[in-house]
Design a protein around this motif. Structure first.
Motif, PDB file in Angstrom:
ATOM      1  N   GLU A   3      20.084   1.134 -40.445  1.00 43.96           N
ATOM      2  CA  GLU A   3      19.117   0.210 -40.080  1.00 43.96           C
ATOM      3  C   GLU A   3      19.327  -1.797 -39.641  1.00 43.96           C
ATOM      4  OE1 GLU A   3      16.246  -1.056 -44.346  1.00 43.96           O
ATOM      5  OE2 GLU A   3      17.937  -2.561 -44.195  1.00 43.96           O
ATOM      6  N   GLY A   4      17.846  -1.717 -39.201  1.00 43.09           N
ATOM      7  CA  GLY A   4      19.030  -3.405 -38.241  1.00 43.09           C
ATOM      8  C   GLY A   4      17.357  -4.313 -38.289  1.00 43.09           C
ATOM      9  N   TYR A   5      17.584  -5.190 -37.179  1.00 41.73           N
ATOM     10  CA  TYR A   5      16.323  -6.177 -37.782  1.00 41.73           C
ATOM     11  C   TYR A   5      15.411  -6.114 -36.392  1.00 41.73           C
ATOM     12  CZ  TYR A   5      13.431 -10.343 -38.067  1.00 41.73           C
ATOM     13  OH  TYR A   5      12.540 -11.209 -38.393  1.00 41.73           O
ATOM     14  N   CYS A   6      14.204  -5.709 -36.251  1.00 39.58           N
ATOM     15  CA  CYS A   6      12.867  -5.454 -35.025  1.00 39.58           C
ATOM     16  C   CYS A   6      12.651  -7.431 -34.508  1.00 39.58           C
ATOM     17  CB  CYS A   6      12.314  -4.396 -34.988  1.00 39.58           C
ATOM     18  SG  CYS A   6      11.339  -5.021 -33.427  1.00 39.58           S
ATOM     19  N   ALA A  11      10.995  -7.430 -38.569  1.00 38.81           N
ATOM     20  CA  ALA A  11      11.425  -7.043 -40.081  1.00 38.81           C
ATOM     21  C   ALA A  11      12.406  -6.077 -39.262  1.00 38.81           C
ATOM     22  CB  ALA A  11      10.398  -5.887 -40.918  1.00 38.81           C
ATOM     23  N   LYS A  12      12.870  -5.871 -40.916  1.00 33.82           N
ATOM     24  CA  LYS A  12      14.121  -5.119 -40.959  1.00 33.82           C
ATOM     25  C   LYS A  12      13.248  -3.761 -40.964  1.00 33.82           C
ATOM     26  CE  LYS A  12      18.453  -6.325 -42.984  1.00 33.82           C
ATOM     27  NZ  LYS A  12      19.030  -6.606 -44.219  1.00 33.82           N
ATOM     28  N   LYS A  13      14.233  -3.025 -40.427  1.00 31.59           N
ATOM     29  CA  LYS A  13      13.721  -0.869 -39.781  1.00 31.59           C
ATOM     30  C   LYS A  13      14.694   0.207 -39.797  1.00 31.59           C
ATOM     31  CE  LYS A  13       9.146  -2.642 -38.515  1.00 31.59           C
ATOM     32  NZ  LYS A  13       7.394  -2.559 -37.932  1.00 31.59           N
ATOM     33  N   GLY A  32      19.095   1.539 -30.638  1.00 34.87           N
ATOM     34  CA  GLY A  32      18.239   2.696 -30.559  1.00 34.87           C
ATOM     35  C   GLY A  32      16.911   1.881 -30.360  1.00 34.87           C
ATOM     36  N   LYS A  33      15.838   2.709 -30.862  1.00 31.48           N
ATOM     37  CA  LYS A  33      14.410   2.001 -30.958  1.00 31.48           C
ATOM     38  C   LYS A  33      13.560   1.464 -32.103  1.00 31.48           C
ATOM     39  CE  LYS A  33      13.259   3.629 -26.346  1.00 31.48           C
ATOM     40  NZ  LYS A  33      12.640   4.107 -25.400  1.00 31.48           N
ATOM     41  N   CYS A  34      13.161   0.501 -32.062  1.00 33.02           N
ATOM     42  CA  CYS A  34      11.822   0.128 -33.162  1.00 33.02           C
ATOM     43  C   CYS A  34      11.158   1.410 -33.249  1.00 33.02           C
ATOM     44  CB  CYS A  34      11.584  -0.867 -33.244  1.00 33.02           C
ATOM     45  SG  CYS A  34       9.988  -1.558 -34.284  1.00 33.02           S
ATOM     46  N   PRO A  35      10.884   1.820 -34.552  1.00 31.19           N
ATOM     47  CA  PRO A  35      10.076   3.349 -34.677  1.00 31.19           C
ATOM     48  C   PRO A  35       8.584   2.656 -34.703  1.00 31.19           C
ATOM     49  CG  PRO A  35      10.480   2.816 -36.612  1.00 31.19           C
ATOM     50  CD  PRO A  35      11.775   2.152 -35.808  1.00 31.19           C
TER      51      PRO A  35
END
Length: 64
Positions: A3-6, A11-13, A32-35
Motif C-alpha cells: 500500500e502506498g500514497y498516491c 489517498a492511500k491505495k 508501481g502505478k495507482c489503480p
C-alpha cells in the motif's frame, strides 16, 4: 501487495503492477502505478538491501 500514497488522488491505495527495486543508495523500494489514475507510485521499504560485495579472504580466521 503493498500500500502506498498516491499524490494525485491524495489517498492511500494498493500499488498496482508493483515491482521491488533497489535505489542507487542501496535501499529497497516498491515501484508501481495507482489503480485509479495511473500515476507512478514509489514506496521506500525499511532497511537496506544486502551487500553483494564478497567477503575478503585476507581476513584472519578467528579459530586460528
Amino acid at each position: 501487495m503493498a500500500e502506498g500514497y498516491c499524490i494525485k488522488c491524495k489517498a492511500k491505495k494498493e500499488i498496482a503492477d508493483a515491482v521491488e527495486e533497489t535505489t542507487k543508495t542501496g535501499r529497497k523500494a516498491i515501484k508501481g502505478k495507482c489503480p485509479t489514475c495511473g500515476t507512478v507510485m514509489f514506496k521506500i521499504l525499511g532497511g537496506k538491501a544486502p551487500s553483494t560485495s564478497p567477503v575478503s579472504s585476507s581476513l584472519p580466521n578467528p579459530t586460528e
